[in-house]
Scaffold this active site. Structure first.
Site, PDB file in Angstrom:
ATOM      1  N   CYS A 190      14.215  10.950   6.561  1.00 54.45           N
ATOM      2  CA  CYS A 190      14.095  10.566   7.970  1.00 54.45           C
ATOM      3  C   CYS A 190      15.447  10.577   8.679  1.00 54.45           C
ATOM      4  O   CYS A 190      15.527  10.816   9.875  1.00 54.45           O
ATOM      5  CB  CYS A 190      13.401   9.226   8.107  1.00 54.45           C
ATOM      6  SG  CYS A 190      14.077   7.953   7.059  1.00 54.45           S
ATOM      7  N   GLU A 247      10.435  16.395  14.478  1.00 52.36           N
ATOM      8  CA  GLU A 247      10.832  16.194  13.094  1.00 52.36           C
ATOM      9  C   GLU A 247      10.053  17.199  12.248  1.00 52.36           C
ATOM     10  O   GLU A 247       8.821  17.165  12.213  1.00 52.36           O
ATOM     11  CB  GLU A 247      10.499  14.765  12.658  1.00 52.36           C
ATOM     12  CG  GLU A 247      10.864  14.499  11.222  1.00 52.36           C
ATOM     13  CD  GLU A 247      10.663  13.044  10.818  1.00 52.36           C
ATOM     14  OE1 GLU A 247       9.524  12.559  10.857  1.00 52.36           O
ATOM     15  OE2 GLU A 247      11.665  12.398  10.459  1.00 52.36           O
ATOM     16  N   LYS A 257       0.882  -1.174   0.000  1.00 48.64           N
ATOM     17  CA  LYS A 257       0.000   0.000   0.000  1.00 48.64           C
ATOM     18  C   LYS A 257       0.922   1.228   0.000  1.00 48.64           C
ATOM     19  O   LYS A 257       1.421   1.638   1.040  1.00 48.64           O
ATOM     20  CB  LYS A 257      -0.880  -0.027   1.254  1.00 48.64           C
ATOM     21  CG  LYS A 257      -2.205   0.728   1.164  1.00 48.64           C
ATOM     22  CD  LYS A 257      -2.115   2.180   0.816  1.00 48.64           C
ATOM     23  CE  LYS A 257      -1.689   3.058   1.969  1.00 48.64           C
ATOM     24  NZ  LYS A 257      -1.447   4.473   1.534  1.00 48.64           N
ATOM     25  N   GLU A 312       9.861   1.842  10.589  1.00 48.78           N
ATOM     26  CA  GLU A 312      10.918   2.825  10.317  1.00 48.78           C
ATOM     27  C   GLU A 312      10.243   4.184  10.421  1.00 48.78           C
ATOM     28  O   GLU A 312       9.466   4.555   9.549  1.00 48.78           O
ATOM     29  CB  GLU A 312      11.488   2.635   8.908  1.00 48.78           C
ATOM     30  CG  GLU A 312      12.180   1.313   8.682  1.00 48.78           C
ATOM     31  CD  GLU A 312      13.465   1.177   9.468  1.00 48.78           C
ATOM     32  OE1 GLU A 312      13.982   2.180   9.986  1.00 48.78           O
ATOM     33  OE2 GLU A 312      13.939   0.038   9.579  1.00 48.78           O
TER      34      GLU A 312
HETATM   35  P1  NAI Z   1       2.107   9.136   7.231  1.00 51.12           P
HETATM   36  O1  NAI Z   1       2.827   8.421   8.284  1.00 51.12           O
HETATM   37  O2  NAI Z   1       0.689   9.545   7.472  1.00 51.12           O
HETATM   38  O3  NAI Z   1       2.112   8.245   5.880  1.00 51.12           O
HETATM   39  C1  NAI Z   1       2.954   7.129   5.624  1.00 51.12           C
HETATM   40  C2  NAI Z   1       2.130   5.978   5.089  1.00 51.12           C
HETATM   41  O4  NAI Z   1       1.202   5.554   6.082  1.00 51.12           O
HETATM   42  C3  NAI Z   1       1.289   6.294   3.842  1.00 51.12           C
HETATM   43  O5  NAI Z   1       1.263   5.180   2.980  1.00 51.12           O
HETATM   44  C4  NAI Z   1      -0.093   6.510   4.439  1.00 51.12           C
HETATM   45  O6  NAI Z   1      -1.131   6.260   3.516  1.00 51.12           O
HETATM   46  C5  NAI Z   1      -0.110   5.495   5.554  1.00 51.12           C
HETATM   47  N1  NAI Z   1      -1.073   5.775   6.624  1.00 51.12           N
HETATM   48  C6  NAI Z   1      -1.495   6.992   7.077  1.00 51.12           C
HETATM   49  N2  NAI Z   1      -2.376   6.841   8.064  1.00 51.12           N
HETATM   50  C7  NAI Z   1      -2.533   5.498   8.261  1.00 51.12           C
HETATM   51  C8  NAI Z   1      -3.320   4.707   9.154  1.00 51.12           C
HETATM   52  N3  NAI Z   1      -4.140   5.266  10.043  1.00 51.12           N
HETATM   53  N4  NAI Z   1      -3.214   3.376   9.065  1.00 51.12           N
HETATM   54  C9  NAI Z   1      -2.383   2.798   8.187  1.00 51.12           C
HETATM   55  N5  NAI Z   1      -1.631   3.481   7.308  1.00 51.12           N
HETATM   56  C10 NAI Z   1      -1.712   4.823   7.353  1.00 51.12           C
HETATM   57  O7  NAI Z   1       2.967  10.409   6.829  1.00 51.12           O
HETATM   58  P2  NAI Z   1       2.448  11.831   6.298  1.00 51.12           P
HETATM   59  O8  NAI Z   1       1.159  12.205   6.956  1.00 51.12           O
HETATM   60  O9  NAI Z   1       2.438  11.779   4.830  1.00 51.12           O
HETATM   61  O10 NAI Z   1       3.628  12.788   6.794  1.00 51.12           O
HETATM   62  C11 NAI Z   1       3.549  13.428   8.055  1.00 51.12           C
HETATM   63  C12 NAI Z   1       4.889  13.456   8.743  1.00 51.12           C
HETATM   64  O11 NAI Z   1       5.359  12.137   8.935  1.00 51.12           O
HETATM   65  C13 NAI Z   1       6.014  14.131   7.988  1.00 51.12           C
HETATM   66  O12 NAI Z   1       6.007  15.511   8.174  1.00 51.12           O
HETATM   67  C14 NAI Z   1       7.228  13.485   8.605  1.00 51.12           C
HETATM   68  O13 NAI Z   1       7.563  14.134   9.804  1.00 51.12           O
HETATM   69  C15 NAI Z   1       6.769  12.088   8.910  1.00 51.12           C
HETATM   70  N6  NAI Z   1       7.193  11.132   7.878  1.00 51.12           N
HETATM   71  C16 NAI Z   1       8.311  10.402   8.116  1.00 51.12           C
HETATM   72  C17 NAI Z   1       8.772   9.540   7.147  1.00 51.12           C
HETATM   73  C18 NAI Z   1       9.994   8.738   7.367  1.00 51.12           C
HETATM   74  O14 NAI Z   1      10.645   8.342   6.407  1.00 51.12           O
HETATM   75  N7  NAI Z   1      10.337   8.390   8.587  1.00 51.12           N
HETATM   76  C19 NAI Z   1       8.117   9.407   5.843  1.00 51.12           C
HETATM   77  C20 NAI Z   1       6.925  10.193   5.715  1.00 51.12           C
HETATM   78  C21 NAI Z   1       6.507  11.027   6.705  1.00 51.12           C
END
Ligand code: NAI
Ligand code: MG
Length: 468
Positions: free
Chosen positions: A278, A375, A169, A244
């Site tokens: 990250c 972050e 996904k 991660e």
């Molecule tokens: P997110 O954590 O919401 O999205 C990452 C993945 O999780 C996407 O595929 C999303 O569809 C999925 N997801 C979102 N809500 C979910 C749920 N309730 N259940 C299962 N899957 C779910 O990240 P977002 O909102 O795009 O970014 C927000 C912040 O997250 C960023 O500002 C950053 O600080 C952090 N982030 C960190 C990353 C890393 O590489 N460690 C990557 C992306 C975001």
């Protein structure tokens, strides 16, 4: 660009859900296409298919599975340029960086797993016990948008090599590169059902996948907030979880370091991919004795990152991923200034169209300030002064995160001693090169488990002991 189908059981199928996700180019704010937003029924179907495909795939030898990975590599390799252009379009990574990292890195990682099969011990004797490693089962992979193909490959490649089957996904912001991966999977003729792609919204499709009783392991990369929810969903059926998550890594510049290089590389690291990394070294720790000198160098280095059109060859800083991300980054900068930070670089005029944030350097940041703790995920570097090595280590470890970090010193043993005291999953000394075979993952709230290399493969295997 328009994709209307999802990929289940080796075929492109129409999702049951008619919902769609619109994909925006963050540099132009134009909608560049749509993909399906699959629902719970679609996830069910994909998981069922992955379960059905598991026995045959798991029964192949690692060498046979590696041969499929090798074929997948060939079909992806042909698409290097298309992958880079697609990520530039949907995410805004400058094209040159996109070629090297968004396309190049996942190919390197995929290659490393195709090559690992021969060396890895899938079974060994421990006294009179035969210890065998067996695939965990069906893997639900939920990936983010910042290094989209890399994050997919870092899960899919070891999972497939281990003998697991996968339901992927991908993130809503960057689905088109997931379609390129799936095109390559289809052309490489992986057995039906071994790899399945279901695009959809996180709280719907992602949540359904993480909670699904037919999924044996969830591997997630993304925000710490969602990672915690994933753990809760997975707990109901005692799934294995690999997370991660975020980071707030410290770049410790010791007083005997080559300051010019350390600051220049440190700023570059913080600005890479518009700071949406990250592992970014977002806290630069500088000794009081060299503080003002370091700030001048940091300001000069930040000026080498003017924002620009990511499709142009010389651009180093493109837009951030979305309007929401930009608003969040700007709010963090304001919070930093209101807590007493000094703006050393930033606040330049940005283009009126596109989610641009200028390269920002905040000085006089205190270790407990919001900008030193959260972050930000944008091109924002916080510079923090310190008195001695002891205090530098204390400040570096004053974080709920522990993903990466750096130490700079003219004396390698001194740098190694400091690196050894950091509560973090990896440390680079004097700008050491990235190693795709080294374990990658977090201490503390940066995550659970490791990706890449042998340690990344371990995650997708469970262990059986047979005594005789
Ligand atoms: P997110 O954590 O919401 O999205 C990452 C993945 O999780 C996407 O595929 C999303 O569809 C999925 N997801 C979102 N809500 C979910 C749920 N309730 N259940 C299962 N899957 C779910 O990240 P977002 O909102 O795009 O970014 C927000 C912040 O997250 C960023 O500002 C950053 O600080 C952090 N982030 C960190 C990353 C890393 O590489 N460690 C990557 C992306 C975001
Ligand atoms: Mg979110």
């Amino acid at each position: 660009m328009k994709r209307t189908h999802i990929y289940i059981g080796g075929e492109w199928v129409r999702p049951a859900s008619t919902d769609v996700v619109e994909v925006e180019n963050p540099a132009t704010e134009q909608i560049i296409g749509v993909v399906p937003a699959a629902g719970v029924t679609d996830i069910d179907r994909a998981v069922q298919t992955a379960q059905d495909a598991l026995p045959h795939w798991a029964a192949l030898s690692p060498a046979q599975r590696a041969a499929y990975l090798d074929r997948l590599w060939q079909h992806l390799d042909r698409r290097r340029e298309e992958i880079a252009r697609t990520v530039t379009l949907e995410l805004g990574t400058p094209l040159k960086t996109a070629m090297a990292i968004q396309a190049g890195l996942p190919l390197t990682v995929l290659r490393s797993y195709a090559d690992l099969a021969g060396d890895y011990k899938f079974s060994e004797w421990v006294g009179h016990s035969l210890v065998v490693k067996e695939p965990v089962g069906v893997v639900g992979a939920i990936t983010p948008w910042n290094y989209p193909l890399h994050q997919m490959i870092a899960k899919v490649a070891p999972a497939l090599l281990a003998g697991c089957t996968v339901v992927l996904k991908p993130a809503e912001l960057t689905p088109f590169v997931a379609y390129l991966l799936t095109d390559a999977v289809h052309e490489a003729e992986l057995p039906a059902g071994v790899f399945n792609l279901v695009c959809g919204h996180g709280p719907v499709a992602g949540a359904a996948l993480a909670a699904h009783p037919g999924v044996d392991m969830v591997s997630f990369t993304g925000s710490t907030e969602v990672g915690k929810q994933i753990s809760v969903f997975a707990a109901a059926t005692v799934k294995k979880v690999a997370l991660e998550l975020g980071g707030k890594s410290a770049n410790i510049i010791l007083d005997d370091a080559d300051l010019t290089t350390a600051v220049k590389v440190g700023v570059g690291n913080a600005m890479l991919n518009a700071g949406q990394t990250c592992t970014a070294w977002t806290r630069m720790l500088v000794p009081h004795s060299r503080y003002e000198e370091a700030l001048e160098l940091a300001a000069a280095a930040a000026r080498k990152y003017p924002v620009g059109d990511p499709t142009l060859p010389d651009t180093r800083l493109g837009p951030v991923s979305s309007a929401r991300q930009r608003a969040s980054v700007l709010a963090h900068i304001d919070t930093g200034l209101s807590q007493g930070a000094r703006l050393v670089a930033g606040a330049d005029e940005a283009p009126s169209r596109g989610h641009y944030v200028p390269a920002t350097v905040l000085a006089d940041v205190k270790p407990d300030d919001v900008v030193a703790q959260e972050e930000i995920f944008g091109p924002v570097l916080a510079v923090i002064p310190y008195s001695d090595d002891e205090e530098a280590v204390t400040i570096a470890n004053n974080s709920r995160y522990g993903l990466s970090g750096a130490v700079w010193s003219g004396n390698e043993n001194r740098a190694l001693a400091v690196a050894g005291r950091l509560q973090t999953g990896s440390v680079d000394i004097n700008g050491a090169a990235f190693n795709p075979l080294a374990p990658f993952g977090g201490y503390k709230q940066s995550g659970i488990g490791r990706e890449l290399g042998r340690h990344g493969l371990d995650e997708f295997l469970q262990i059986k002991a047979i005594q005789r």
